[in-house]
Design an enzyme around this catalytic site. Sequence first.
Site, short mmCIF file in Angstrom:
data_model
loop_
_atom_site.label_atom_id
_atom_site.label_comp_id
_atom_site.label_asym_id
_atom_site.label_seq_id
_atom_site.Cartn_x
_atom_site.Cartn_y
_atom_site.Cartn_z
N VAL A 94 62.14 -2.64 28.79
CA VAL A 94 61.08 -2.53 27.79
C VAL A 94 61.73 -2.50 26.40
O VAL A 94 62.74 -1.83 26.19
CB VAL A 94 60.27 -1.23 28.04
CG1 VAL A 94 59.24 -1.02 26.94
CG2 VAL A 94 59.60 -1.31 29.40
N HIS A 111 55.95 -13.99 31.18
CA HIS A 111 55.53 -13.10 32.27
C HIS A 111 54.91 -13.94 33.39
O HIS A 111 54.10 -14.83 33.13
CB HIS A 111 54.52 -12.07 31.74
CG HIS A 111 54.17 -11.05 32.78
ND1 HIS A 111 55.00 -10.00 33.11
CD2 HIS A 111 53.10 -10.95 33.61
CE1 HIS A 111 54.46 -9.29 34.07
NE2 HIS A 111 53.30 -9.84 34.40
N GLU A 144 54.16 -3.28 21.15
CA GLU A 144 54.51 -1.97 21.74
C GLU A 144 53.90 -1.77 23.11
O GLU A 144 54.39 -1.00 23.92
CB GLU A 144 54.09 -0.84 20.80
CG GLU A 144 55.04 -0.71 19.63
CD GLU A 144 54.82 0.54 18.82
OE1 GLU A 144 54.53 1.59 19.41
OE2 GLU A 144 54.92 0.44 17.58
N HIS A 173 57.55 -20.42 38.87
CA HIS A 173 58.74 -20.65 38.06
C HIS A 173 58.75 -22.06 37.49
O HIS A 173 59.09 -22.26 36.31
CB HIS A 173 60.01 -20.37 38.88
CG HIS A 173 60.19 -18.92 39.16
ND1 HIS A 173 60.53 -18.42 40.39
CD2 HIS A 173 60.02 -17.83 38.37
CE1 HIS A 173 60.57 -17.10 40.35
NE2 HIS A 173 60.27 -16.72 39.13
N GLU A 176 56.53 -22.00 34.64
CA GLU A 176 57.14 -21.26 33.53
C GLU A 176 58.11 -22.15 32.75
O GLU A 176 58.14 -22.12 31.52
CB GLU A 176 57.93 -20.05 34.06
CG GLU A 176 57.06 -18.91 34.53
CD GLU A 176 57.88 -17.69 34.92
OE1 GLU A 176 57.38 -16.58 34.72
OE2 GLU A 176 59.01 -17.83 35.41
C1 GAR Z 1 60.53 -15.04 35.36
O1 GAR Z 1 59.64 -15.33 36.40
C2 GAR Z 1 59.84 -14.20 34.30
O2 GAR Z 1 58.49 -14.49 34.17
C3 GAR Z 1 60.04 -12.81 34.85
O3 GAR Z 1 61.36 -12.83 35.33
C4 GAR Z 1 61.64 -14.12 35.84
C5 GAR Z 1 63.00 -14.56 35.36
O4 GAR Z 1 63.43 -15.67 36.07
N1 GAR Z 1 59.84 -11.81 33.85
C6 GAR Z 1 59.21 -10.67 34.08
O5 GAR Z 1 58.77 -10.36 35.16
C7 GAR Z 1 59.10 -9.77 32.87
N2 GAR Z 1 58.19 -8.70 33.15
P1 GAR Z 1 64.69 -16.49 35.58
O6 GAR Z 1 65.84 -15.49 35.42
O7 GAR Z 1 64.96 -17.45 36.70
O8 GAR Z 1 64.34 -17.17 34.30
#
Ligand code: GAR
Length: 193
Positions: A94, A111, A144, A173, A176
């Site tokens: 955080v 996220h 925050e 992913h 993302e």
């Molecule tokens: C991703 O899926 C991202 O959304 C998540 O961590 C993963 C990182 O994957 N983040 C969270 O959960 C934040 N709360 P990566 O290391 O393969 O990019």
Amino acid sequence: MRVVILGSGRGSNARALLLAEKEGRLGKAEIVGVFSDKEEAPILGLGREFGKKSEYLAPGKFKTKLTGDAEEAYIRRIEEAKADLVVLAGFMRVIKPPFLRAFEGKILNLHPSLLPSFKGLNGIGQALAYGVKFTGCTVHWVSEEVDGGQILDQAVVPVLPDDTEETLGDRIHAAEHRLLVSVVAQRSLPKRK
Ligand code: GAR
């Protein structure tokens, strides 16, 4: 636009950004550093593979946040990198107000859910357990409130009947990677009049 990436894990989203930059798909964004709170995190190897300054920055004794000293070190390194944008790509701590204030309006988070649903840890597992038919991913400004800042963009991913965390996770992913590259590329270009 100088970009610093912070991550704690395998760095597949960092890779998507690094690859996009290499292939000229990241607008005017230039990745200037990759920092991690995990010494062995693959994201650091990746950064080096792409010729970027990649550094482990010790987080201190807490599990889910940085200690005051660690926070100062992070702030100093990011300031030294003259970053215009800080991208949290799987950074599992955080970010507290002093860090936020140092880079006001400059910290993006990724996220793995359609916020405001399934905030916090394991957004993918939470969506699967709840039984939603659609989930996805979100890029938002960090505020925050954990996972609560202004949403910049989202992508929808359907949940299929036989999905496991792994199969759904793979599709999230992939979504993302596209979403994060598109947001960073867009932000690096001058706003249209
Ligand atoms: C991703 O899926 C991202 O959304 C998540 O961590 C993963 C990182 O994957 N983040 C969270 O959960 C934040 N709360 P990566 O290391 O393969 O990019």
